[in-house]
Design a protein around this motif. Structure first.
Motif, PDB file in Angstrom:
ATOM      1  N   CYS A 152       0.274   3.204   3.766  1.00 46.64           N
ATOM      2  CA  CYS A 152       0.808   2.688   5.033  1.00 46.64           C
ATOM      3  C   CYS A 152       2.046   1.812   4.852  1.00 46.64           C
ATOM      4  O   CYS A 152       2.786   1.581   5.808  1.00 46.64           O
ATOM      5  CB  CYS A 152      -0.266   1.920   5.787  1.00 46.64           C
ATOM      6  N   CYS A 180       0.835  -1.200   0.000  1.00 46.33           N
ATOM      7  CA  CYS A 180       0.000   0.000   0.000  1.00 46.33           C
ATOM      8  C   CYS A 180       0.873   1.254   0.000  1.00 46.33           C
ATOM      9  O   CYS A 180       1.826   1.348   0.783  1.00 46.33           O
ATOM     10  CB  CYS A 180      -0.885  -0.022   1.248  1.00 46.33           C
ATOM     11  N   HIS A 189      -8.187  -3.067   0.836  1.00 44.66           N
ATOM     12  CA  HIS A 189      -7.265  -2.465   1.779  1.00 44.66           C
ATOM     13  C   HIS A 189      -7.341  -0.934   1.712  1.00 44.66           C
ATOM     14  O   HIS A 189      -7.480  -0.281   2.748  1.00 44.66           O
ATOM     15  CB  HIS A 189      -5.825  -2.920   1.524  1.00 44.66           C
TER      16      HIS A 189
HETATM   17 ZN   LIG Z   1      -2.512   0.910   3.661  1.00 47.42          ZN
END
Ligand SMILES: [Zn+2]
Length: 140
Positions: free
Chosen positions: A98, A95, A107
């Motif tokens: 994050c 991702c 997600h």
């Molecule tokens: Zn994330």
């Protein structure tokens, strides 16, 4: 793709002398029409999915937002998991926000800590206390 092709042609009679043709199986005439394609799509899914898409297309939102939501619900956004599945080179599948989990629509819009914070702020802003569902169509 090879396995998918084999599944499609297994049990089919292939003959050398017959000319190839495109036939639409969604209609008894074998002719494609948007109307029958839409009806088939609606009939293939269970009631929950039909309700989600009915809600989506009845929503009074900008067309671009509706289109993006539609792509999210169908899992068609160019997220890293989709890009890798399609053979598009990606340096990482994590991702971009994050950097701790594989990037997917699920997600990005539900599980990522940044998404959860955004949902929490929005829900607090409109005065709703809620637990977020893990399924994106149910969440919608
Ligand atoms: Zn994330």
């Amino acid at each position: 793709m090879e396995g998918e092709l084999l599944n499609l042609i297994t049990g089919k009679n292939l003959s050398k002398g017959t000319k190839d043709a495109l036939v639409w199986n969604g209609d008894h005439n074998g002719v494609y029409s948007v109307k029958f394609a839409y009806q088939n799509m609606r009939n293939q899914n269970n009631g929950l999915v039909n309700d989600v898409f009915s809600l989506l297309w009845e929503a009074k939102a900008m067309p671009k937002a509706l289109s993006t939501t539609w792509r999210i619900l169908l899992g068609r956004l160019p997220t890293f998991d989709n890009l890798i599945r399609r053979g598009v080179a990606a340096t990482s599948s994590l991702c971009v926000l994050c950097n701790t989990a594989e990037e997917s629509s699920q997600h990005l819009f539900l599980e990522c800590i940044y998404a959860q914070r955004a949902w929490s702020l929005c829900l607090r802003w409109i005065g709703i206390l809620s637990v977020q569902h893990k399924d994106i169509s149910v969440h919608f």
